[in-house]
Design a protein around this motif. Structure first.
Motif, PDB file in Angstrom:
ATOM      1  N   UNK A  92      -7.556   5.886  10.146  1.00  0.00           N
ATOM      2  CA  UNK A  92      -8.126   4.660  10.438  1.00  0.00           C
ATOM      3  C   UNK A  92      -7.275   3.452  10.427  1.00  0.00           C
ATOM      4  N   UNK A  93      -6.314   3.331   9.723  1.00  0.00           N
ATOM      5  CA  UNK A  93      -5.330   2.471   9.417  1.00  0.00           C
ATOM      6  C   UNK A  93      -4.605   2.201  10.890  1.00  0.00           C
ATOM      7  N   UNK A  94      -4.075   3.204  11.416  1.00  0.00           N
ATOM      8  CA  UNK A  94      -3.277   3.301  12.514  1.00  0.00           C
ATOM      9  C   UNK A  94      -4.048   2.847  13.782  1.00  0.00           C
ATOM     10  N   UNK A 123       1.142   9.861   1.130  1.00  0.00           N
ATOM     11  CA  UNK A 123       1.755   8.805   2.047  1.00  0.00           C
ATOM     12  C   UNK A 123       2.981   9.084   2.446  1.00  0.00           C
ATOM     13  N   UNK A 124       3.404   8.799   3.813  1.00  0.00           N
ATOM     14  CA  UNK A 124       4.876   8.857   4.065  1.00  0.00           C
ATOM     15  C   UNK A 124       5.498  10.439   3.934  1.00  0.00           C
ATOM     16  N   UNK A 150       2.989   4.148   9.585  1.00  0.00           N
ATOM     17  CA  UNK A 150       3.146   4.969   8.553  1.00  0.00           C
ATOM     18  C   UNK A 150       1.682   5.394   7.864  1.00  0.00           C
ATOM     19  N   UNK A 151       1.506   6.635   7.687  1.00  0.00           N
ATOM     20  CA  UNK A 151       0.373   7.276   7.424  1.00  0.00           C
ATOM     21  C   UNK A 151      -0.110   7.625   6.207  1.00  0.00           C
ATOM     22  N   UNK A 204      11.356   3.191  -1.107  1.00  0.00           N
ATOM     23  CA  UNK A 204      10.122   4.193  -0.854  1.00  0.00           C
ATOM     24  C   UNK A 204       9.985   4.790   0.590  1.00  0.00           C
ATOM     25  N   UNK A 205       9.968   6.078   0.668  1.00  0.00           N
ATOM     26  CA  UNK A 205       9.712   6.535   2.000  1.00  0.00           C
ATOM     27  C   UNK A 205       8.485   7.506   1.892  1.00  0.00           C
ATOM     28  N   UNK A 206       7.944   7.931   0.604  1.00  0.00           N
ATOM     29  CA  UNK A 206       7.093   8.742   0.505  1.00  0.00           C
ATOM     30  C   UNK A 206       6.432   8.615  -0.801  1.00  0.00           C
TER      31      UNK A 206
END
Length: 526
Positions: A408-410, A449-450, A434-435, A481-483
């Motif tokens: 939903x966010x994207x 996430x990520x 970023x999902x 932070x990437x994930x």
């Protein structure tokens, strides 16, 4: 000029707004907050109402930069709102309206939509699809340019718009369908929108700018918005079309599953992803004997690593769900309806109901037939415009920068950009998202996430508490932070997502990062 007009109203002199601060203006009945960045002529306008504190206070907030993105911090609860699109950094599902604003001859001017005069003809906007992404565009458009279009919407389902994300709680008996309706039929009438339900569009004539439905209705357009969503996949195996074999996509599917639970005993869900596990939990709560069949050994392999997947499996098994992992399904058996599921090794299990949750495919067939450029989905640029400048597309049917999105966010971010351009305010761009995901099964906390898997140049921080059933995995690259992957305690999921979106240097927090926001903030304050 056709449709509503944009008139520029002078609010104040630019020098009257202090650098990195804002002022509030009353435009009609709306309070608008106007911000100036530094000593420049860069100005932004947002709604002044803070949705978290329910107060008109954003103009008193402090502007700044988070990961290269200009934001304003609410003076009450300190949430940050992006100035370019109004989206809350901490919760992308929450946003404030944006307004066109400019500096002209030293004066700050706000763009005001003026209703079309009786002699003026509104433009015609036709939307194909009546789901969440498309309707979010309509909502935003009605707010920022309410008199620009006569709107006609065609939907395949016999309902108004409802929240598909909450279908799992409906199946589980935790909500009713009425609880998840976002726009009932009366809402469309109040907005002056022409809605055709249960009558999907089957052809688009881009030369004549006309769409035609299955029943033969034709509607002309000046702008066309495609929000056709996605189509659930069925495994290409014998028996896939037998009665008792369904997908899990809409409220009709939920009805079929609930009917089956009253007449049948054995349910098999093919697919151990997010949707499949939510379906399995719902069917279990409806009293069925449930088995999840998954082709890999790891559940939710796109969102979990092996350790988190094992914790999730044990939790679901303790509730009564059975699993067959690493199995290749070759056929649904049965004469008049499904009775069993057969595997490549020759074994089989009973199956009165088979629910296929084997992913989705962007519904781009109609666009392809109309000559629009498509890949996996309908190709769009950063304004959500297709190959045809009169045609826009949003949601799960879209392919943007080689990516498709189903969360939903994207879709909300796409909708805001698309609405702004349909309104003629061409200042927003969609750069991708970023999902993150969470599992809607009561009693299980999970966030992913990520890039949770890591890779070259990445550092992985891990916290395990087997007694409490807690597992945390945070991935860093270049001190950012990437994930993140959280199981058992997902309270800080939104914080990690915020850090990912901000691309904030977390070097000073590294030793406390796994313990969450509250602990990190306390230590920083100390």
């Amino acid at each position: 000029m056709t449709g509503g007009r944009i008139l520029w109203r002078t609010i104040c002199a630019l020098e009257e707004i202090w650098p990195d601060s804002g002022v509030a203006a009353l435009v009609g009945t709306e309070q608008v907050a106007i911000f100036r960045l530094g000593e420049s002529e860069d100005v932004y306008a947002l709604g002044n109402h803070d949705p978290f504190s329910e107060a008109n206070v954003l103009a008193r907030g402090i502007t700044g930069d988070l990961g290269g993105e200009p934001v304003v911090a609410s003076p009450v609860y300190k949430q940050h709102f992006r100035l370019r699109d109004g989206v809350c950094v901490e919760d992308a599902a929450v946003s404030v309206p944006i307004y066109p604003v400019r500096v002209y001859n030293g004066a700050v001017q706000l763009g005001v939509t003026v209703a079309a005069a009786p002699s003026e003809k509104r433009q015609r906007l036709v939307m194909i699809g009546n789901g969440m992404a498309g309707m979010r565009v309509i909502e935003d458009l009605l707010r920022i340019a309410p008199d620009l279009y006569d709107i006609t919407i065609f939907g395949a389902e016999p309902h108004g718009n409802y929240n598909r994300i909450l279908l799992s709680p409906v199946l589980a008996g935790e909500k009713r369908f009425e609880d998840i309706v976002l726009h009932d039929l009366a809402w469309y009438a109040r907005q002056g929108i022409t809605l055709h339900t249960g009558d999907p569009v089957v052809s688009i004539n881009r030369t004549k700018r006309v769409v035609r439905t299955r029943s033969g209705i034709e509607a002309g357009y000046d702008r066309l918005l495609m929000a056709t969503g996605s189509t659930p996949n069925r495994l290409p195996i014998p028996g896939k079309d037998l009665p008792g074999v369904i997908t899990f996509r809409d409220v009709a599917d939920v009805g079929l599953m609930m009917d089956a639970s009253r007449a049948q005993r054995h349910a098999v869900v093919i697919g151990g992803g997010l949707l499949g596990l939510e379906a399995a939990n719902g069917l279990l709560l409806q009293g069925m004997d449930v088995t999840v069949v998954h082709g890999l050994e790891i559940l939710m392999e796109r969102q979990l690593d092996a350790y988190a997947a094992s914790l999730l499996r044990r939790s679901l098994e303790s509730r009564g769900i059975k699993f067959v992992l690493g199995a290749k399904t070759v056929a649904v058996e049965g004469e008049e309806r499904a009775t069993a599921l057969r595997f490549a090794d020759g074994s089989s299990i009973p199956a009165d109901l088979v629910v296929m949750t084997a992913g989705v495919t962007p519904n781009a067939a109609l666009a392809k037939e109309a000559g629009l450029q498509c890949g996996r989905g309908i190709l769009v640029d950063d304004t959500l415009q297709t190959y045809d400048p009169r045609v826009y597309a949003v949601g799960e049917c879209v392919q943007h920068r080689n990516a498709t999105y189903g969360l939903v966010a994207p879709l909300w971010e796409q909708a805001r950009v698309c609405a702004a351009h349909l309104a003629g305010f061409g200042h927003l761009r969609y750069g991708g998202s970023v999902v993150s995901t969470s599992l809607k099964v009561t009693g299980i906390e999970l966030f992913s996430g990520g890039n949770f898997a890591g890779g070259e140049g990445c550092e992985v921080l891990i916290l395990r508490d087997p007694e409490a059933g807690i597992y945390k995995r945070v991935v860093l690259k270049d001190n950012r932070v990437c994930g993140a992957l959280l199981y058992g305690d997902a309270r800080d999921g939104s914080w990690y997502l915020e850090l990912m979106n901000e691309k904030r240097d977390v070097g000073p927090l590294r030793d406390r990062l796994l313990f969450g926001r509250a602990y990190a903030d306390v230590q920083v304050a100390a």
